[in-house]
Design an enzyme around this catalytic site. Structure first.
Site, PDB file in Angstrom:
ATOM      1  N   LYS A 290       0.816  -1.164   0.108  1.00  0.00           N
ATOM      2  CA  LYS A 290       0.041  -0.280  -0.039  1.00  0.00           C
ATOM      3  C   LYS A 290       0.958   1.373   0.072  1.00  0.00           C
ATOM      4  CE  LYS A 290      -2.716  -2.149  -1.053  1.00  0.00           C
ATOM      5  NZ  LYS A 290      -3.494  -2.399  -2.022  1.00  0.00           N
TER       6      LYS A 290
ATOM      7  N   ASP B 193      -7.741  -0.033  -5.905  1.00  0.00           N
ATOM      8  CA  ASP B 193      -6.323   0.719  -6.236  1.00  0.00           C
ATOM      9  C   ASP B 193      -6.450   1.490  -7.390  1.00  0.00           C
ATOM     10  OD1 ASP B 193      -3.133   0.477  -5.366  1.00  0.00           O
ATOM     11  OD2 ASP B 193      -3.356   0.331  -7.812  1.00  0.00           O
TER      12      ASP B 193
ATOM     13  N   GLU C 180      -5.987   5.781  -6.507  1.00  0.00           N
ATOM     14  CA  GLU C 180      -4.696   6.444  -7.175  1.00  0.00           C
ATOM     15  C   GLU C 180      -5.212   7.754  -8.273  1.00  0.00           C
ATOM     16  OE1 GLU C 180      -2.510   3.220  -8.750  1.00  0.00           O
ATOM     17  OE2 GLU C 180      -3.265   3.237 -10.745  1.00  0.00           O
TER      18      GLU C 180
END
Length: 489
Positions: free
Chosen positions: A165, A228, A232
Site C-alpha cells: 500500500k 487501487d 490512485e
C-alpha cells in the site's frame, strides 16, 4: 468475511467497526520462517526493475539472506540492466537474466513489469511458466484485462497477489528503516486467485513478510484492482493534486503571496494535515479546531464532499466497466510516440521550490478550510468504497494510510512530480487524467458555494462524518502503525 489458514505464521483477528478481519503481523523476527513459507520453491523471479520491481527484489533478497535465490529478469536490451547490476544483481552471480529464461527457470514468478507490458506479453509469459509454478502479481490490472477478453489464467498454476500500500520507493525506504526499528515497512494486502498447489496462501504471506509489511490483510484480486485504480486516480494522487492546485489559486485570489499560498495549500496538506491524520485519524484532525476554525472546517467539508463523492463514483464506474483499463492500454501505445508530459510546470510548483527552501515544519499553518476540503474528498472516497463492499482494511489503507504514510511525504519533500512519478505508469497516467477534474469541480462548484452566503451547504454531512465507523477502523489500524515516519531524502 474473508479468512485464511496458515501453519507458518500467526493469524490473528482484529475488530474493525462492526466486522472482524484476519491479518498477519510482520517483523524481522519472522524472516527465519520464510524458507518454510516458500517450501517447494527453489528460485524466486522478480520480473521488471520499475519502482516495485527494484524495491521488492532487494527486500526479498535481503530478507532471505541467501536461503533462497532471488533472480531479476529483464527484457533483452532493457535500460534497467545497469541499475540492477549496481544493486548487486548480476549475470556473474546468477541473479540477473533474460526475462523469459528467468521465468522458465523459476518456481515463483513475481510479475512486476508495467501493466501495459503485462497485457502485451501475457500470452508469452503464460507459455513460459512451468506447470505448477506460482505467478505473483502486485496489482490486479491483468485480471481486469483478462475479464474483458473472456480469458483466464492458465489452470495449472497458482495465482497470488501481494500489493504493498505504497509506492516502490516507500517499500524500500521503510524496509531499510526497519533495520533499526523492527516492523517498519509498508502494509500490504494479499489475494489468492488460484491455489493449485495448496501452498498459495503460505507463499503469499511469506512474500509480504519478506517485503517488510507491518501487517498483511486479505482481499480479492478483483477488489484490489477496483480500489487501487480508483484510489490512485482519486485522493492518493490525482485527487490530492487537483485539490492543492485549486486551493493555491484560491489563496492567491484572496491576496496571499506565492509562498504563503503554497504554505496554506500544499504544505498544509502534506505537513500538519497528513501527520495528524496518520497518528490521530480524521476525527483527531477535526478536533484540532474549535470556534470559528471549526465552522470553517465544517463549511469547507460540506462544500467538498458532494463534489468528491460524485467524482469518485465516476472514477469507480470507469474502472469497474473496463474503460479505465482500456484507457491505460491505449495511452501505453501513445507513450511510444508522445512520452509522458510534466505535471509541475504551473506557478504553484515554482513557488514551492522557494517555499521548501525556507520551510520550518514545526511552524507550518494548519488551515481549517484546507483541512475541510481535503477531508471532504477523502471521506467521499471512503464512502464510495464502503458502498461498494470493500473490506475495512482495504478502505483504510487505500484511502488514508497510503496517502499520509507513503505518498504525501514525497510531495512534501520535492513536489507533486516526485510523488506521482515515483509510482507506476498506470498510476502516473491516471493522476494526470483525473487531477484536472478535481481541480475543475472544486473551483466551479465547491468554492463558489463556500463564498455564497445564500448557498445551502448541507452541514448535516458533518454529523455523518463525526459518527462514521471509519474512525474506529483508523484507531485500530493506528495501533499497528510503525513507530517511525518514512524518511524521504
Amino acid at each position: 468475511m474473508l479468512t485464511f489458514e496458515t501453519s507458518v505464521f500467526e493469524r490473528e483477528y482484529i475488530t474493525l467497526a462492526d466486522g472482524r478481519e484476519a491479518i498477519v503481523r510482520g517483523g524481522r523476527h519472522l524472516f527465519d520462517r520464510l524458507p518454510s513459507a516458500f517450501e517447494g520453491v527453489n528460485q524466486i523471479a522478480v520480473i521488471g526493475w520499475g519502482p516495485q520491481g527494484s524495491a521488492q527484489a532487494q527486500n526479498l533478497r535481503d530478507s532471505l539472506a541467501g536461503k533462497l535465490k532471488v533472480v531479476v529478469g529483464l527484457r533483452a536490451g532493457s535500460g534497467s540492466r545497469e541499475a540492477a547490476r549496481a544493486a548487486g544483481f548480476t549475470e556473474e552471480n546468477g541473479t540477473l537474466g533474460e526475462m523469459f529464461e528467468v521465468i522458465a527457470a523459476s518456481d515463483l514468478v513475481l510479475l512486476l513489469i508495467s501493466d501495459a507490458a503485462q497485457v502485451e506479453l501475457h500470452e508469452q509469459i503464460f507459455a513460459a511458466l512451468r506447470p505448477g509454478a506460482t505467478l505473483g502479481l502486485s496489482h490486479g490490472f491483468l485480471l481486469g484485462f483478462l475479464d474483458q477478453q473472456g480469458a483466464r489464467f492458465p489452470e495449472n498454476i497458482d495465482v497470488i497477489a501481494v500489493c504493498p500500500k505504497g509506492m516502490g520507493a516507500s517499500v524500500r525506504a521503510l524496509y531499510l528503516q526497519g533495520a533499526q526499528t523492527n516492523g517498519a515497512g509498508i502494509n500490504a494486502s494479499f489475494a489468492i486467485e488460484q491455489d493449485v498447489s495448496g501452498r498459495a496462501t503460505e507463499r503469499a504471506l511469506g512474500w509480504s513478510i519478506g517485503l517488510g509489511a507491518p501487517y498483511t490483510f486479505q482481499t480479492t484480486l478483483r477488489s484490489e484492482y477496483l480500489s487501487d485504480l480508483t484510489g490512485e486516480r482519486a485522493i492518493l494522487l490525482g485527487g490530492v493534486h487537483g485539490i492543492v492546485e485549486s486551493l493555491y489559486r484560491r489563496f492567491r485570489e484572496q491576496g496571499l503571496d506565492e509562498t504563503e499560498a503554497y504554505r496554506h495549500s500544499v504544505d498544509c496538506v502534506t505537513g500538519p494535515i497528513s501527520r495528524t491524520v496518520s497518528k490521530e485519524g480524521l476525527l483527531g484532525l477535526y478536533r484540532r479546531f474549535d470556534g470559528e476554525e471549526r465552522t470553517a472546517f465544517r463549511r469547507a467539508y460540506a462544500a467538498a464532499y458532494p463534489v468528491g463523492l460524485e467524482l469518485v463514483h465516476e472514477i469507480y464506474d470507469e474502472v469497474a466497466s473496463g474503460n479505465e483499463i482500456r484507457s491505460v492500454i491505449l495511452a501505453g501505445e501513445r507513450l511510444k510516440r508522445f512520452g509522458m508530459g510534466t505535471i509541475d510546470g504551473s506557478p504553484m510548483w515554482k513557488a514551492g521550490e522557494v517555499a521548501r527552501g525556507t520551510r520550518d515544519d514545526e511552524k507550518l499553518v494548519l488551515d481549517p478550510g484546507t483541512a475541510g476540503i481535503f477531508c471532504g474528498v477523502m471521506m467521499a472516497q471512503i464512502d464510495t468504497f464502503f458502498e461498494k463492499g470493500h473490506p475495512y482494511s482495504e478502505i483504510a489503507n487505500e484511502s488514508v494510510i497510503e496517502a499520509t504514510d507513503s505518498l504525501n511525504p514525497y510531495m512534501h519533500a520535492r513536489g507533486v512530480a516526485f510523488m506521482v512519478d515515483n509510482c507506476s505508469t498506470t498510476a502516473r497516467l491516471g493522476s494526470r487524467k483525473w487531477a484536472p477534474r478535481f481541480d475543475y469541480l472544486l473551483t466551479q462548484v465547491a468554492y463558489p458555494a463556500l463564498e455564497d452566503p445564500r448557498a445551502d451547504l448541507d452541514l448535516g454531512l458533518l454529523t455523518a462524518f463525526e459518527e462514521h465507523p471509519v474512525h474506529e477502523v483508523l484507531r485500530v489500524c493506528a495501533q499497528m502503525r510503525p513507530s517511525v515516519d518514512i524518511f524521504v531524502e
